[in-house]
Design an enzyme around this catalytic site. Structure first.
Site, mmCIF file in Angstrom:
data_model
loop_
_atom_site.group_PDB
_atom_site.id
_atom_site.type_symbol
_atom_site.label_atom_id
_atom_site.label_comp_id
_atom_site.label_asym_id
_atom_site.label_seq_id
_atom_site.Cartn_x
_atom_site.Cartn_y
_atom_site.Cartn_z
ATOM 1 N N GLU A 101 -6.569 -10.306 -8.292
ATOM 2 C CA GLU A 101 -7.720 -9.170 -8.377
ATOM 3 C C GLU A 101 -7.884 -8.839 -9.813
ATOM 4 O O GLU A 101 -9.012 -8.500 -10.358
ATOM 5 C CB GLU A 101 -7.405 -7.959 -7.685
ATOM 6 N N LYS A 124 0.318 -4.032 4.539
ATOM 7 C CA LYS A 124 -0.458 -4.361 3.425
ATOM 8 C C LYS A 124 0.404 -5.261 2.574
ATOM 9 O O LYS A 124 1.514 -4.892 1.979
ATOM 10 C CB LYS A 124 -1.225 -3.221 2.872
ATOM 11 N N SER A 169 0.906 -1.227 0.041
ATOM 12 C CA SER A 169 -0.028 0.050 0.017
ATOM 13 C C SER A 169 0.907 1.257 -0.076
ATOM 14 O O SER A 169 2.058 1.157 0.703
ATOM 15 C CB SER A 169 -1.012 0.085 1.417
#
Length: 411
Positions: free
Chosen positions: A247, A240, A234
């Site tokens: 995705e 993260k 992130s």
């Protein structure tokens, strides 16, 4: 073929072939000059050919139309690409099967409605995707049979008055069949529709696998860890590890679905034969080919590098009362009809919820309050290993079925 049929002189055919080979070299080296003054790729080639060999270049287009030429080119292109996709799916299947073999004794929760249902082998779960991709491979192989039909010789729509030999051309180009109807041959894009439909179904399966990988690598599940190269951090939160590649595969599904819908819409209102609307088939086709090849290839890479957290899966498999069905089966084995056994197991689950315990954590005396048919062997019967070990579907235990299947797949 034109020379063999004495439609053009042999010396002109030789000049044309030599000239086309030289032009192919110019294109491959990036030195060919395309001109927007020429209407399309065909006229660019013919113009350059005439510059190189003279008037004989004007005989290149004898007995053919851009309509049957484009239909041929699309089939030649798609034939090669589908063969690559079939090979890519084979690699993805092999990596799924190898992962199943590496983790053959890993137990995980099986789900229905995204609720924990019954414990299953992780290898069995992976082989479910193997079967999905195998059906996809069969669909592409079936589509390839219909792609591999030669339309050249159909002309603009009504054939040609020259005595051409289509079967000889088909042999030279590696086509096992020639088209039967010249109108259909130039107006048909069913083979593209079929490819796009097979791609859309493939992406249903890729997206489902990607979704599970996204769920499984979350902290809430913690079943797997994706290779670092397929994740990003992130820009704000240093802890993260985002599952970006699964995705993206999931996100590209809408793109492939959209291309199928676009092509169906293009085709649905066209009178026979050729219409310029068919120029719009290129973007849906080319983009889908690129998207399919990339996603299948990356999917195989992810499966090769996937880290499985065996202990976390087992912990989850022991939770959620997933052995409640087995408790009912245990009671059936001691003479109780299934419906009363099912209801009794449900009452025990409610008691466990109130007590904050798993079924197998209840003292035997507590369980016998619900039924005197319950004996001490119930604890061994309800363990996750025992539950999975008993499970039968194809004539053997779950593990035996997986082992047999992997032997069949030569993994």
């Amino acid at each position: 073929m034109l020379s063999r049929q004495r439609i053009i002189p042999a010396r002109d055919a030789q000049k044309i072939v030599r000239g086309l080979k030289a032009i192919r070299g110019e294109i491959e080296r990036g030195v060919f000059t395309f001109s927007s003054a020429d209407e399309d790729i065909h006229m660019n080639i013919e113009r350059r050919l005439t510059e190189k060999i003279g008037a004989a270049g004007g005989k290149l287009h004898t007995a053919r139309s851009r309509n049957d030429q484009v239909a041929l080119d699309m089939r030649l292109f798609l034939r090669d690409e589908v063969e690559l996709i079939i090979g890519g799916l084979g690699a993805l299947e092999r990596d799924l099967a190898r992962s199943a073999k590496r983790h053959i004794d890993v137990i995980m929760p099986g789900y229905t409605h995204l609720q924990r249902a019954q414990p299953v082998l992780f290898s069995h779960h992976l082989l479910a995707y193997y079967d999905m991709f195998e059906r996809d491979r069969e669909r592409f192989a079936g589509a390839l049979e219909r792609i591999n039909v030669m339309p050249l010789g159909s002309g603009a729509l009504a054939g040609t008055s020259f005595p051409i030999d289509r079967n000889y051309v088909a042999k030279l180009l590696g086509f096992p069949r020639v088209s039967k109807n010249s109108i259909d041959a130039v107006a048909d894009r069913d083979f593209i529709l079929e490819f796009l439909a097979a791609s859309a179904i493939l992406f249903v399966h890729l997206s489902r696998l990607a979704e599970e990988l996204v769920l499984w690598c979350s902290q809430e599940f913690g079943f797997v860890e994706l290779p670092d190269g397929y994740c990003t951090g992130s820009s704000m939160m240093p802890q993260k590890k985002n599952p970006d590649v699964p995705e993206l595969i999931r996100g590209k599904t809408g793109r492939v679905f959209g291309h199928l819908q676009a092509m169906l819409t293009i085709m649905k209102g066209l009178p026979l034969a050729y219409n310029r609307d068919l120029q719009e088939d290129k973007i849906p086709l080319f983009d889908t080919v690129d998207t399919v090849k990339a996603s299948v290839g990356i999917g195989a890479e992810i499966m090769r590098g996937l880290k499985v957290r065996k202990e976390r899966m087992m912990e989850a498999a022991r939770d959620g009362f997933m052995n409640a069905t087995d408790l009912a089966d245990y009671l059936v084995g001691r003479g109780l009809p299934f419906r009363p056994a099912h209801a009794l197991a449900g009452r025990i689950v409610r008691h466990c919820l109130a007590a904050g315990r798993r079924i197998e954590e209840l003292p035997l005396a507590d369980m016998r309050r619900f039924s005197p048919k319950i004996e001490r062997d119930v604890y061994r019967y309800l363990s996750a290993e025992s539950v999975v070990g008993r499970r039968r579907a194809l004539g053997g235990t779950a593990r035996a079925n997986v082992v047999r299947r992997l032997k069949e797949l030569e993994v």
